[in-house]
Design a protein around this motif. Structure first.
Motif, PDB file in Angstrom:
ATOM      1  N   TYR A   1       0.804  -1.218   0.000  1.00 27.97           N
ATOM      2  CA  TYR A   1       0.000   0.000   0.000  1.00 27.97           C
ATOM      3  C   TYR A   1       0.842   1.276   0.000  1.00 27.97           C
TER       4      TYR A   1
ATOM      5  N   HIS B   1       1.282   3.957  -2.772  1.00 30.92           N
ATOM      6  CA  HIS B   1       0.328   5.033  -3.069  1.00 30.92           C
ATOM      7  C   HIS B   1       0.662   6.352  -2.345  1.00 30.92           C
TER       8      HIS B   1
ATOM      9  N   HIS C   1      -1.893  10.792   4.340  1.00 28.74           N
ATOM     10  CA  HIS C   1      -3.307  11.099   4.091  1.00 28.74           C
ATOM     11  C   HIS C   1      -4.263   9.920   4.272  1.00 28.74           C
ATOM     12  N   ASP C   2      -3.769   8.684   4.150  1.00 24.63           N
ATOM     13  CA  ASP C   2      -4.667   7.539   4.322  1.00 24.63           C
ATOM     14  C   ASP C   2      -4.503   6.839   5.675  1.00 24.63           C
TER      15      ASP C   2
ATOM     16  N   ASP D   1      -3.939  12.840  -4.771  1.00 28.65           N
ATOM     17  CA  ASP D   1      -4.455  11.512  -4.438  1.00 28.65           C
ATOM     18  C   ASP D   1      -5.242  10.948  -5.626  1.00 28.65           C
TER      19      ASP D   1
HETATM   20 MN    MN Z   1      -5.333   7.902  -1.061  1.00 29.50          MN
END
Ligand code: MN
Length: 486
Positions: A32, A35, A59-60, A131
């Protein structure tokens, strides 16, 4: 430009994100962390400030991992926490929008709602755009129905947003990537059409480039000359406006000339017009009258000896940077100033006429305080591109694009609006259904005996003129009723 050394704060954020996303994978099969790292890279390319880059890395995390907003606040400060919170609110089932439901029940306009939710700090929006850009670049890993949904949303919400922020490069990349998923057949068709056109134009374009270069050198003008590639999605939209007739699209072939200062832009325009015949009504001076998103350039379309139609775009280096990178470019050039202004809660020092952002922030603040705002007015100001038209005396009137002669008349004066019997546009008799174009000279013909007609309502575009006309119609009705009773 040399890459600045990664700061210790950014490295710490990367470490935290790596640990937090450990064991998670994307639909593409990659770990992940790929990203958020890609989002980081995009934000760096846009020249964003450190807090924004850190928030991009993280951000995630709040949404998808054990990391909390408090953790981020403690480690990286209030500003980063605020940005991460903003992005999280936007993505979690559009919670940001649910939030504003409470104070914005009357609008169903998702775009407007999104903007207002974001109004608090424009950097939230920039992270969201980065994003989305990475997600759309890697969209092929998702199932087809999801692809379509995300692509459609990108075309309808995010690409126009990029345009609003004058981030030209982003708009083109996003909308072309998305369009390919939304309508693959049409995409391929138009792509071939452009390629075929470029093949045919290549030889004469070379010749034109040579002629221009020579003439500019003779004038001792320093310049950079390049071709600009037309976006497939914008061609798609233009074709729809021109009954699918590609011969009416005049900017398929376009050359860009970048010079050092504004005066030279006008010199170059003169040189071009001395070489080729300019097409009537196709000179657009967005330097003197920038587009609403701050875009500046001079455009002119000319016809060459071998009957080629070529558009020239002339601008300074700074205008070019701004047209490509928009708001992000102003962060780059003005980072210190803008950051200070954010901290002070104001952004009137944005270096362009991005006043709508200020307006948006003021509106968001008012709504949060529970005050009433005029959404119709806000919408018009945010979304309507303006055109500038002239009275026969040369007075300039700005109207939203799509305006009709009656809008112009009521803008001049209600008395003029009420007594319209006809209109001359650019010296020729025209009719009240004719949409006004940039640069038109509009002469309203009036008669004392004329009175406002309810049929005019369909010949009006602006809410301003509509309100005035409705007011008069009511008055008239009232007068007639009282007369009837006598
Ligand atoms: Mn994202």
């Amino acid at each position: 430009m040399e890459k600045p050394k990664e700061s210790e704060r950014v490295l710490r954020a990367v470490e935290l994100a790596k640990k937090a996303h450990e064991g998670q994978f994307r639909k593409t099969g990659e770990p992940y962390i790929v990203h958020p790292m890609a989002v980081k890279k995009i934000l760096e390319e846009w020249g964003m400030d450190e807090d924004t880059i850190i928030a991009g890395v993280l951000h995630d995390t709040v949404e998808d991992t054990a990391v909390t907003l408090d953790d981020i606040r403690k480690e990286f400060g209030e500003s980063v926490a605020f940005l991460v919170d903003g992005v999280t609110k936007l993505s979690t089932a559009r919670a940001g929008m649910r939030d504003i439901d409470t104070y914005l029940p009357e609008t169903r306009d998702n775009f407007l709602r999104l903007l207002i939710a974001l109004g608090a700090d424009i950097r939230v929006l920039i992270i969201k755009l980065a994003d989305r850009l990475h997600n759309i670049r890697t969209l092929s890993a998702l199932p087809p129905d999801k692809q379509k949904k995300i692509a459609k949303e990108t075309l309808e919400v995010f690409a126009p947003l990029a345009d609003r922020l004058n981030m030209g490069q982003l708009r083109v990349e996003m909308s072309d990537l998305a369009f390919k998923y939304v309508d693959p057949k049409r995409y391929d068709y138009l792509k071939n059409l452009i390629e075929e056109h470029n093949r045919q134009a290549a030889k004469s374009l070379k010749k034109i480039e040579g002629e221009i270069s020579e003439a500019l050198k003779k004038e001792k003008i320093k310049f950079e000359l390049s071709g600009r590639v037309k976006s497939i999605y914008s061609l798609h939209k233009k074709m729809a406006k021109h009954n699918q007739n590609i011969n009416e699209i005049y900017d398929l072939t376009a050359l860009r000339i970048i010079v050092e200062d504004v005066t030279t832009c006008y010199l170059v325009l003169g040189v071009i017009h001395s070489l080729y015949t300019p097409m009537e009504g196709r000179v657009k001076d967005y330097i003197a009258m920038p587009k609403q998103n701050g875009y500046q350039s001079i455009h002119t379309t000319v016809i060459t000896e071998d009957k080629r139609v070529v558009e020239f775009q002339i601008r300074t280096r700074e205008m070019h940077e701004y047209a490509e990178r928009g708001l992000a470019a102003s962060f780059y050039y003005n980072e210190q100033k803008v950051t200070e202004n954010y901290k002070a809660g104001k952004i009137e020092h944005l270096p362009t006429n991005l006043l709508w952002i200020t307006e948006l922030q003021q509106t968001a603040a008012k709504l949060r305080e529970g005050k009433k705002v005029d959404l119709e007015k806000l919408k018009l100001n945010l979304f309507a591109d303006k055109i500038f038209v002239y009275t026969p005396k040369g007075d300039i009137v700005d109207l939203p694009k799509g305006s009709l002669p009656l809008d112009f008349a009521y803008r001049l004066h209600s008395e003029i609006g009420d007594h319209v019997v006809g209109v001359k546009i650019n010296g020729k008799m025209s009719n009240l259904n004719k949409k006004l174009e940039q640069g038109d000279i509009v002469e309203i013909l009036t008669s004392k005996n004329q009175t406002p007609k309810s049929s005019w309502l369909s010949k009006i575009f602006t809410s301003h003129a509509r309100a005035k006309l409705l007011h008069r119609l009511n008055e008239k009705e009232h007068q007639e009723q009282t007369k009837g009773r006598k």
